[in-house]
Write a protein that holds these residues in place. Structure first.
Motif, short mmCIF file in Angstrom:
data_model
loop_
_atom_site.label_atom_id
_atom_site.label_comp_id
_atom_site.label_asym_id
_atom_site.label_seq_id
_atom_site.Cartn_x
_atom_site.Cartn_y
_atom_site.Cartn_z
N GLY A 59 75.47 94.81 17.95
CA GLY A 59 77.63 95.47 16.42
C GLY A 59 78.34 95.70 17.74
O GLY A 59 79.25 95.36 17.82
N THR A 111 75.27 89.60 14.13
CA THR A 111 74.97 90.89 13.81
C THR A 111 74.29 90.74 15.48
O THR A 111 74.78 91.90 16.19
CB THR A 111 73.45 91.17 12.96
N ARG A 199 72.49 91.32 1.82
CA ARG A 199 71.56 92.01 2.40
C ARG A 199 72.41 93.44 3.04
O ARG A 199 73.34 93.23 3.24
CB ARG A 199 72.09 91.14 4.92
N ASP A 200 70.71 94.43 2.79
CA ASP A 200 71.40 95.66 2.77
C ASP A 200 71.69 96.61 4.10
O ASP A 200 70.84 96.12 4.77
CB ASP A 200 70.05 96.56 2.04
N PRO A 201 72.44 97.45 4.43
CA PRO A 201 73.10 97.80 5.61
C PRO A 201 71.17 99.11 5.79
O PRO A 201 71.87 98.55 7.39
CB PRO A 201 73.98 99.35 4.89
N ARG A 202 70.84 98.60 5.26
CA ARG A 202 69.89 99.39 5.91
C ARG A 202 68.45 98.39 6.43
O ARG A 202 67.76 97.65 5.82
CB ARG A 202 68.75 100.17 4.89
N PRO A 274 75.84 90.07 8.34
CA PRO A 274 76.23 90.90 8.57
C PRO A 274 75.30 91.71 6.85
O PRO A 274 75.53 90.88 6.01
CB PRO A 274 77.72 90.80 8.44
N ALA A 275 75.99 92.96 6.56
CA ALA A 275 75.24 93.82 5.70
C ALA A 275 76.20 93.18 4.29
O ALA A 275 77.36 93.13 4.66
CB ALA A 275 76.02 95.35 5.85
N GLY A 276 75.61 93.02 3.40
CA GLY A 276 76.84 92.67 1.96
C GLY A 276 76.43 90.74 1.98
O GLY A 276 76.95 90.51 1.01
#
Length: 341
Positions: A59, A111, A199-202, A274-276
């Motif tokens: 990040g 990421t 891709r889930d944020p979790r 990345p998430a999403g």
């Protein structure tokens, strides 16, 4: 001491390397960097061994000060980076003078970003590696006030670069059959292969949740398995039908059924999404998977030969005639040549 002073660090900055193979029977997974290709890329840029330790950043990076003249390389997910306020190029190697401050900011693509130093980070070795493995209590996150020791550097070359690849934007991930693949109905397997996942944020270094529209992928006859060995890349299906791709710090055993296993060479594509970001899973046979993996291993071995200078020397360019050095021409007798705009 030859090293890097940490003035501040992001929440997921840690020393990593290629991990600790051979300890699975003792309850310790390999661990190591989430994007192993990035580790090899940095080694190629600095002309050193890929087994040397690097800094993994999630990040955002941090602010670091060189105690001596150092060489660095930046690979993996692209982050903003500057030396004493002067922006520097990602996926390249650079010289950092003694006392200079390197600042690495938020992620722009991907990421996980990686900071490599000439000579590698010479932190304490534990069970044959320097990799931080938080879930097993090995090592700790890098924090402000730390000074990371750096090993001796046998080279001086900087200003080199590698062309980035496409693993930071999702895409297709190849999967081979796992222990329970045949326990899933063929209709479920086909639907799984046809589904566009996000891709889930979790997500963390143990596993990444895959989100999708529609019903889940649970299969009643595959829910009563005995807990058995698992490895990074396994895709576990939880009781509610949600897929989780296991990553570098996954547990060693598990009782959720696995619909397949991501090829090691494709796992960085999952880690870096990345998430999403959209991901799809493509089933291949074990024979096909072995061939894909062998080709990927060969490509890693060729990275050093793929390194090129950031600024090319015209006197050494054997392909100079292939470049368009003149774009258009004008006659010296053109009547308006001396006229202003």
């Amino acid at each position: 001491m030859r090293g890097l002073i940490v003035h501040n660090a992001g929440p997921g900055v840690a020393v990593q390397d290629l991990g600790r193979p051979g300890f699975l029977a003792m309850g310790l997974t390999n661990g190591g960097a989430a994007d192993l290709r990035a580790v090899h890329e940095g080694a190629a840029l600095l002309q050193q061994r890929p087994s040397l330790a690097v800094l993994e950043m999630v990040g955002t990076g941090g602010a670091f000060e060189a105690t001596e003249d150092l060489r660095i390389a930046l690979t993996g997910g692209v982050m903003t980076a500057d030396v004493d306020g002067r922006a520097i190029v990602w996926n390249a190697s650079h010289a950092i003078p003694k006392g200079a401050r390197l600042t690495i900011g938020p992620t722009r693509t991907g990421t996980y970003g990686y900071l490599h130093v000439g000579g590698g980070f010479a932190t304490e070795v534990s069970l044959g590696a320097r990799a931080t493995h938080l879930s097993c209590g090995l090592g700790a996150l890098v924090a402000a006030g730390d000074t990371l020791p750096v090993g001796p550097d046998t080279s001086h070359e900087v200003g080199m670069t590698l062309a980035p690849d496409s693993r930071f934007t999702g895409g297709t991930v190849r999967v081979v059959p796992s222990m329970q693949t045949e326990d899933f109905d063929i209709a479920i397997r086909n639907r799984f292969a046809q589904t566009e996942f996000r891709r889930d944020p979790r997500a963390n270094r143990q596993g990444i949740r895959m989100d999708s529209d529609g019903e889940g992928f649970s299969n009643p006859k595959a829910l009563s398995i005995v807990s058995e060995v698992i490895v990074p890349g396994d895709i576990q299906i939880t009781g509610d039908g949600t897929p989780f791709v296991l990553m570098a710090e996954c547990q060693t055993t598990g009782g959720y059924p696995r619909i397949g296993t991501v090829l090691p060479c494709d796992l960085p594509r999952v880690a870096q999404a990345p998430a999403g970001t959209s991901l799809r899973f493509e089933f291949v046979t074990l024979k096909e998977g072995a061939a894909f993996q062998a080709r990927a291993n060969s490509d890693l071995a060729k990275l050093t030969a793929a390194v090129t200078p950031l600024v090319r020397d015209l006197s050494t360019m054997q392909d100079l005639l292939s470049y368009q050095l003149i774009d258009g021409a004008i006659s010296a007798t053109y009547p308006h040549l001396d006229e202003g705009d």
